[in-house]
Design an enzyme around this catalytic site. Structure first.
Site, PDB file in Angstrom:
ATOM      1  N   ARG A  26      -6.102  -7.778  -6.395  1.00 18.32           N
ATOM      2  CA  ARG A  26      -5.536  -8.929  -7.054  1.00 18.32           C
ATOM      3  C   ARG A  26      -6.389 -10.460  -6.395  1.00 18.32           C
ATOM      4  NH1 ARG A  26      -0.095  -7.966  -8.616  1.00 18.32           N
ATOM      5  NH2 ARG A  26      -0.165  -5.826  -9.478  1.00 18.32           N
ATOM      6  N   THR A  71     -11.399  -5.349   1.752  1.00 22.29           N
ATOM      7  CA  THR A  71     -10.203  -4.441   1.799  1.00 22.29           C
ATOM      8  C   THR A  71     -10.561  -2.954   2.353  1.00 22.29           C
ATOM      9  OG1 THR A  71      -8.508  -3.787   0.412  1.00 22.29           O
ATOM     10  CG2 THR A  71     -10.735  -3.610  -0.575  1.00 22.29           C
ATOM     11  N   LYS A  75     -12.873  -2.871   6.585  1.00 16.84           N
ATOM     12  CA  LYS A  75     -12.337  -4.065   7.824  1.00 16.84           C
ATOM     13  C   LYS A  75     -13.020  -3.618   9.037  1.00 16.84           C
ATOM     14  CE  LYS A  75      -8.196  -5.191   5.481  1.00 16.84           C
ATOM     15  NZ  LYS A  75      -6.565  -5.324   5.464  1.00 16.84           N
ATOM     16  N   ASN A  96     -10.965  -8.987   7.404  1.00 14.76           N
ATOM     17  CA  ASN A  96     -10.801  -8.822   5.936  1.00 14.76           C
ATOM     18  C   ASN A  96     -11.491 -10.273   5.440  1.00 14.76           C
ATOM     19  OD1 ASN A  96      -9.107 -10.844   6.664  1.00 14.76           O
ATOM     20  ND2 ASN A  96      -7.478 -10.279   5.188  1.00 14.76           N
ATOM     21  N   ASP A 111      -4.670 -11.460   7.388  1.00  9.85           N
ATOM     22  CA  ASP A 111      -3.506 -10.733   7.177  1.00  9.85           C
ATOM     23  C   ASP A 111      -2.431 -11.100   8.043  1.00  9.85           C
ATOM     24  OD1 ASP A 111      -4.407  -9.237   5.069  1.00  9.85           O
ATOM     25  OD2 ASP A 111      -5.233  -7.380   6.291  1.00  9.85           O
ATOM     26  N   GLY A 134       5.379   2.926  10.858  1.00  9.78           N
ATOM     27  CA  GLY A 134       3.868   3.369  10.594  1.00  9.78           C
ATOM     28  C   GLY A 134       3.024   2.816  11.786  1.00  9.78           C
ATOM     29  N   GLY A 136      -0.447   3.028  11.473  1.00 12.73           N
ATOM     30  CA  GLY A 136      -1.972   2.831  10.980  1.00 12.73           C
ATOM     31  C   GLY A 136      -2.468   1.417  11.343  1.00 12.73           C
ATOM     32  N   TYR A 223       2.815  -3.391  -2.429  1.00  7.40           N
ATOM     33  CA  TYR A 223       3.136  -4.301  -3.380  1.00  7.40           C
ATOM     34  C   TYR A 223       2.927  -3.709  -4.857  1.00  7.40           C
ATOM     35  CZ  TYR A 223      -1.870  -5.407  -3.835  1.00  7.40           C
ATOM     36  OH  TYR A 223      -3.177  -5.216  -3.818  1.00  7.40           O
TER      37      TYR A 223
END
Length: 288
Positions: A26, A71, A75, A96, A111, A134, A136, A223
């Site tokens: 987006r 993205t 990164k 990013n 971020d 998570g 990651g 999202y």
């Protein structure tokens, strides 16, 4: 909105978001709205670029290129390409945002600030203990955001607790006590939960309910797959749950600051108008 003083020299610039895949991004809508609000004739596109081709594509960029949004999976290679990096990028190993400036690319991780700004907007302030679901790459940005908010104790709930070792090491560097736990056996309670799992992650309802019962409000960075299993569990528990669209918006605001002013901490001229335009563009794209 008239062009703010000092921005008139920044004409005809090009920017883009790179990644693989990239069609879902987006960023073009968000950035396009920002530059229109600032009356800047900038072009912001998107391009599918993988890790193998990143360096050669970057080397081809010259005038009038101003910067790149990155993205996954770029990164890490963007981190390596940056000549200088902000604190968030240095500690997470992820960039990013690349500002293409004299002296080489400057790298930022917006971020982290995007998470902090969104949670502040929602009235979340001063949580004492938090949980990250998570372990990651996104979990590193979540941990840095929690540190910025003053959290000193963080539990990382993962399918394999040993996967949290890099987060424990990062916690030691920044002064946050990180404790690993199995995702189906969280310990204690949390004032806030940040979920960093992919959108299609499968979690048994019983596990999700256990996390919700002791997790405080939830920020799920997903999202595009809403509501997630976790968000549904939070709803059953009567707790607040937010998707990642607000984080995405606010990290993009920080990117615009970098591209326009060269500093993620420098406030844009009439920034409230710019943010409102970006928010409206995002909502329009989501409903299209």
């Amino acid at each position: 909105m008239p062009r703010p003083p000092g921005l008139g020299v920044l004409t005809g610039r090009r920017l883009a978001v790179w990644g693989d895949p990239i069609a879902h991004s987006r960023s073009p809508q968000l950035h396009g709205a920002a530059y229109r609000a600032l009356d800047l004739d900038w072009e912001y596109g998107r391009e599918r670029v993988d890790e193998a081709s990143f360096a050669s594509r970057l080397a081809q960029l010259g005038d009038p290129w101003r910067g790149l949004s990155l993205t996954m999976p770029l990164k890490g290679v963007a981190f390596d390409a940056a000549e200088t990096r902000d604190r968030a990028a240095e500690f997470t190993g992820a960039v990013n945002t690349l500002l293409l400036a004299e002296g080489g690319p400057r790298g930022y991780n917006t971020d982290v600030g995007g998470i902090v700004r969104f949670l502040s907007e929602q009235g979340v302030a001063g949580p004492a203990r938090a949980r990250i679901v998570g372990a990651g790459a996104t979990a590193t940005s979540a941990l840095m955001a929690l540190d910025t908010m003053g959290v000193r104790e963080v539990e990382v709930a993962a399918r394999r607790p040993e996967a949290a070792e890099h987060l424990m090491a990062l916690g030691e560097r920044i002064g946050v006590r990180v404790t690993p736990a199995r995702i189906d056996d969280p310990t204690g309670t949390a004032d806030l939960t940040i979920a960093t799992l992919p959108g299609g992650a499968e979690i048994p309802d019983a596990t999700a309910d256990r996390l919700a019962a002791s997790g405080g409000p939830l920020l799920d960075v997903v999202y595009g797959h809403w509501p997630t299993v976790l968000a549904t569990a939070w709803e059953r528990a009567g707790e607040r749950a937010w998707d990642g669209s607000g984080m995405l918006l606010h990290q993009a605001v920080l990117q615009v600051r970098v591209f326009v002013l060269g500093d993620p901490h420098a406030v844009l001229p009439r920034e409230d108008v710019v943010v409102a335009a970006m928010r409206a563009a995002f909502e329009a794209s989501a409903s299209a």
